[in-house]
Design an enzyme around this catalytic site. Structure first.
Site, mmCIF file in Angstrom:
data_model
loop_
_atom_site.group_PDB
_atom_site.id
_atom_site.type_symbol
_atom_site.label_atom_id
_atom_site.label_comp_id
_atom_site.label_asym_id
_atom_site.label_seq_id
_atom_site.Cartn_x
_atom_site.Cartn_y
_atom_site.Cartn_z
ATOM 1 N N ASP A 4 0.815 -14.787 -7.788
ATOM 2 C CA ASP A 4 1.505 -13.550 -7.437
ATOM 3 C C ASP A 4 1.685 -12.733 -8.712
ATOM 4 O OD1 ASP A 4 3.241 -11.531 -6.681
ATOM 5 O OD2 ASP A 4 4.461 -12.818 -5.412
ATOM 6 N N CYS A 51 -4.928 3.957 -5.273
ATOM 7 C CA CYS A 51 -5.775 4.767 -4.378
ATOM 8 C C CYS A 51 -4.899 5.564 -3.429
ATOM 9 C CB CYS A 51 -6.759 3.877 -3.610
ATOM 10 S SG CYS A 51 -5.980 2.583 -2.633
#
Length: 632
Positions: A384, A547
């Site tokens: 993670d 993005c």
């Protein structure tokens, strides 16, 4: 291989029909000669692609303040369409851009097929190409010489690929060009086309056979995918295998509870009447035509497989500062591996590229891609990104002989009865103590206190070893878990952060994001950036990218970084292709929410790619930071 070649040829030799208004005099066969002018206009209005992107009102207000009303309207429109260029990154360790283009040209010259067809969707190969959304399109040959390019994609103006002669004389579209930007000559552009007017052959006496697909399925189809069984929501009655069907999309609508939903029960029968689900909402939401690969009954009975093979599409698409050799690079959110392999190639496969992702299966994908491309400097781990820095307070010594039932719930003596080997026991002990170390569970305990492991944790680990890895690991294979990394242990860190993805194209719905959800994305990204800052050494580099068009996840992150870490500074980027960042700030709801963005002079040091600009890329953002001497 023959099948792959045939699909490629069909795509690259298709000649596009321009999307032009159709006058009654030059009406194509798509409109019956027995229709009245009013019926013709109605058909043209309904069976077209003209979506309107819906936003949460507060989010829309925020973006209008950020961009201005006209600019945001252009962005919203651009987001509903895919880019008409796909970028291929050539594996220069195995081939060259010229060789890849030559191979494609040779295939085209061998057979002179001219037909309208689908996007590139070639399988059965080790080499892949992806669009700017990161979705796999297919491949061109057995050698691993082409690979995804995730950081720079989309329709590109003439100055990027040169304005010389068409490399495929006699063909209008698509075309293949090598990028002309210095330093990006390993990029090859494959041009698609669209939007196109589709000939649906509708008539008042015989309604079209139709299927309705989900919004996410439609977005994939617009990028070049086929329609798979799970994406079909509704279908006309009496549809048999091989029938031609018109494909429309059901986009979420406002619900009575204030939320959004489709409101279509999967398997609904379409009658071609105005009582059909979302009949009026689907005006202007037709994305093409295809042949059914199953009967109606088969579509809703099967659990997988292609339901409709698209034969006519609205869009026909072919489905920075380089790292140095010997450096140690970390890709913090690496899946699916396109950027990781790009870095490895730029390093000439010398050095170390560490790729981490929290998903077991995605780490397997990274490993597979690296192996396909024969890249040896990449190591991939499950980790993670929020726990990428490993802090240890002293060391914990493990004596397997003392791993008794009181500590681990199973002793070495009875391990065999439960089906565990001594190796399993060692693995179990190591994993549990690694978790304790990296999660900082012992950080507040004195060195004289025992480490406590709850019985719930014991039972969970015992069940895991008895029952296997579970559905999250269903792809099989093994991946290593990382316990994190020491501070200042990397020369460069790439953080392509999970984000709201509001720059991805095509997008047919945006109402799920609220101001609160956008702020939560930003908080999550700041926490990951904090980890990146700790991991990179003084004198190193951090590259941050998203993005999304959301300034709160882009310019606001840069402001946070520069204000929080005084030893960070924005660095110039080369090549520079995108536009400047946003300067200033934004207040919403009488100052309840405030975003601080860039200050004058900083805007030219970031790259913002606007989906409504002539570049016609997806919307994304890149910031590069130099790391100075850190404060002690």
């Amino acid at each position: 291989m023959k099948k792959a070649r045939d699909l490629l040829l069909k795509t690259l030799t298709s000649v596009a029909k321009p999307y032009l208004p159709v006058s009654p005099i030059s009406t194509p066969n798509s409109i019956s000669l027995f229709q009245s002018p009013e019926q013709m206009d109605s058909s043209r209005e309904r069976y077209r692609y003209s979506p309107t992107l819906r936003w949460n009102p507060h989010v829309e207000e925020y973006f209008i303040k950020a961009y201005g009303s006209d600019h945001f309207a252009r962005i919203s429109h651009a987001l509903t369409c895919p880019s008409c260029y796909s970028c291929i990154r050539v594996n220069t360790l195995k081939s060259t851009s010229d060789a890849v283009i030559e191979k494609l040209m040779a295939i085209l010259q061998e057979t002179r097929i001219a037909s309208s067809s689908n996007c590139i969707s070639v399988s059965e190969s080790n080499a892949t190409a992806e669009v700017g959304t990161g979705k796999k399109l297919g491949s061109f040959c057995k050698e691993p010489n082409v690979n995804p390019l995730s950081d720079f994609d989309g329709r590109v103006p003439t100055e990027l690929f040169g304005g010389g002669d068409n490399p495929m004389p006699g063909l209008q579209s698509p075309s293949i060009h090598k990028c002309q930007v210095p330093g990006l000559d390993y990029v090859v552009f494959v041009k698609g086309s669209g939007p196109h007017m589709i000939e649906y052959n509708d008539s008042p006496n015989q309604p079209l056979k139709e299927v309705i697909v989900s919004r996410k399925c439609a977005e994939a189809v617009l990028r070049g995918a086929q329609i798979f069984v799970p994406g079909v929501l509704a279908c006309s009655a009496h549809v048999e295998k091989g029938d031609m069907v018109a494909v429309s999309v059901a986009v979420e609508q406002p619900g009575l509870d204030g939320g959004w939903g489709v409101g279509i029960t999967r398997g609904t029968v379409l009658q071609g009447l105005q009582t059909d689900p979302h009949y009026h909402e689907r005006n202007g939401m037709y994305i093409g035509q295809g042949a059914t690969m199953m009967s109606r009954a088969g579509i809703f009975r099967a659990s997988e497989g292609i339901a409709v093979e698209m034969t006519n599409r609205v869009f026909k698409l072919p489905s920075f500062n380089d790292p140095q050799q010997g450096e140690r690079i970390l890709d913090m959110c690496a899946a699916p591996g396109g950027k990781t392999t790009a870095i490895a190639i730029l390093m000439r496969d010398k050095g170390e590229v560490v790729a981490v992702d929290r998903s077991h299966n995605k780490v397997l994908d990274i490993q597979k891609l690296a192996a396909e491309m024969d890249l040896n400097c990449i190591t991939a781990y499950r980790l993670d990104a929020l726990k990428a820095v490993c802090r240890t307070n002293g060391s914990i010594n493990v004596d397997l002989q003392n791993c008794n039932e009181e500590t681990f719930g199973v002793s070495v003596d009875n391990a065999g009865q439960l089906g565990f080997s001594e190796q399993d026991m060692a693995s179990m002990a190591t994993e549990m103590l690694t978790d304790l170390t990296c999660k900082d569970k012992v950080s507040k305990e004195t060195k004289n206190q025992r480490t406590y492991v709850s019985k719930a944790e014991i039972r969970k680990n015992t069940r895991r070893m008895r029952n296997g890895p579970g559905r999250n690991h269903c792809m099989g294979g093994r991946v290593e878990n990382s316990k994190g990394y020491s501070p200042n242990s990397f020369d460069r860190v790439l953080l392509d952060a999970p984000c709201s993805a509001l720059g991805l194209r095509p997008r047919l719905f945006a109402g799920e994001e609220t101001i609160e959800s956008l702020r939560n994305h930003a908080k999550y990204q700041r926490r990951m950036f904090d980890q990146a800052v700790q991991l990179v050494r003084p004198g190193g580099i951090i590259v941050y990218s998203t993005c999304t068009i959301n300034p709160g996840e882009n310019e606001a992150l840069v402001r946070y970084a520069l204000d929080t870490y005084k030893f960070l500074s924005l660095a110039p980027q080369h090549p520079r292709i995108g536009g400047p960042g946003l300067v200033g700030h934004c207040e919403l709801f009488d100052g309840k929410y405030t975003d601080e963005w860039l200050r004058p002079g900083e805007e030219e040091l970031v790259q913002r790619f606007d989906p409504s600009s002539p570049l016609d890329t997806i919307g994304f953002f890149i910031a590069k930071f130099n790391v100075g001497q850190k404060e002690t």
